[in-house]
Enzyme design. Structure first.
Site, short mmCIF file in Angstrom:
data_model
loop_
_atom_site.label_atom_id
_atom_site.label_comp_id
_atom_site.label_asym_id
_atom_site.label_seq_id
_atom_site.Cartn_x
_atom_site.Cartn_y
_atom_site.Cartn_z
N LYS A 17 0.81 -1.22 0.00
CA LYS A 17 0.00 0.00 0.00
C LYS A 17 0.85 1.27 0.00
CE LYS A 17 -2.78 -0.41 3.45
NZ LYS A 17 -3.10 0.78 4.22
N ARG A 91 -11.16 2.23 8.45
CA ARG A 91 -10.69 0.89 8.83
C ARG A 91 -11.84 -0.07 9.13
NH1 ARG A 91 -5.32 0.26 9.93
NH2 ARG A 91 -4.07 2.15 10.18
N ARG A 130 11.01 -8.19 4.58
CA ARG A 130 10.89 -6.73 4.66
C ARG A 130 11.76 -6.14 5.77
NH1 ARG A 130 4.99 -4.00 5.19
NH2 ARG A 130 5.06 -5.02 7.23
N ARG A 157 11.23 -4.56 11.28
CA ARG A 157 10.20 -3.86 12.04
C ARG A 157 9.72 -4.74 13.20
NH1 ARG A 157 5.86 -1.06 8.11
NH2 ARG A 157 4.58 -2.38 9.42
N ARG A 168 -2.41 -8.88 13.15
CA ARG A 168 -2.75 -7.80 12.23
C ARG A 168 -3.59 -8.32 11.07
NH1 ARG A 168 2.86 -6.06 10.52
NH2 ARG A 168 1.82 -4.49 9.24
#
Length: 216
Positions: A17, A91, A130, A157, A168
């Site tokens: 995104k 959301r 990532r 992260r 998530r």
């Protein structure tokens, strides 16, 4: 031909995104709306909404819908004449319904919802590779050790681990995916299916083609 000024971008965590948000903003001259940035700005300004939000942010709690909705509504009213991109909001279906109501009061509405439908297998593989730059915020997808933008050392992260990712993903499926169906019922969803890894530019090109077809 439809005139598109208010875009909503929806996608799961690690769906790309961030990259496609930049593409949409630049390609369609859209002002991006970040609820996090808006909340921080209101807190810094000491506004009534900001002071209310600060109570929850200081306690590391979710800011209630009514506060977030109020800040977003205010932002939309101040930017009603320009194109905008809502990424990360709404959301939930409740937020989407409030967004529709607030836009209707301005004589406006959501024009198009770009839905990045990326396979779960591909997202999980991306999550494992990532890394993020702690200095400039750049995110990479191939396990780079050095930031390609500023040269700082890259890190994993804190939320890129299987347990955090599973939560998530569950939240996204239960809370945010229904937003897509809310707007699909209005005929406003452009869906981009991604099942294999490729260059982000290829996804951007598919989005551009889909938006052009939607406009007619």
């Amino acid at each position: 031909m439809k005139t598109l000024k208010r875009f909503v971008l929806v996608g799961a965590p690690a769906s790309g995104k961030g990259t496609q948000s930049s593409f949409l903003s630049e390609s369609y001259d859209l002002k991006p709306l970040s609820t996090g940035a808006l909340l921080r700005a209101e807190v810094a300004a000491g506004s009534p909404l900001g002071l209310e939000a600060k109570k929850y942010m200081d306690a590391a709690m979710f800011v209630p819908d009514e506060v977030v909705n109020g800040i977003v509504s205010q932002w939309l009213g101040n930017n009603k004449d320009c194109g905008c991109l809502l990424d990360g909001y709404p959301r939930t279906v409740a937020q989407a319904q409030t967004l529709d109501e607030n836009l209707a009061k301005l004589g406006l509405g959501v024009d198009i919802v770009v839905f990045l439908n990326v396979s779960q297998e591909l997202i999980e593989a991306r999550m494992l590779r990532r890394k993020a730059c702690p200095v400039c915020g750049e995110t990479t997808r191939n396990g780079e050790e050095v930031c390609p933008k500023c040269g700082a050392g890259m890190i994993v992260r804190s939320d890129d681990n299987p347990e955090a990712f599973a939560k998530r993903r569950k939240d996204y499926e239960s809370l945010t995916l229904p937003v897509v169906e809310h707007y699909r019922a209005q005929g406003k969803v452009v869906q981009i299916d991604v099942t294999e890894e490729g260059e982000p530019e290829a996804v951007s090109a598919r989005i551009a083609a889909a938006v052009a077809a939607y406009v007619g």
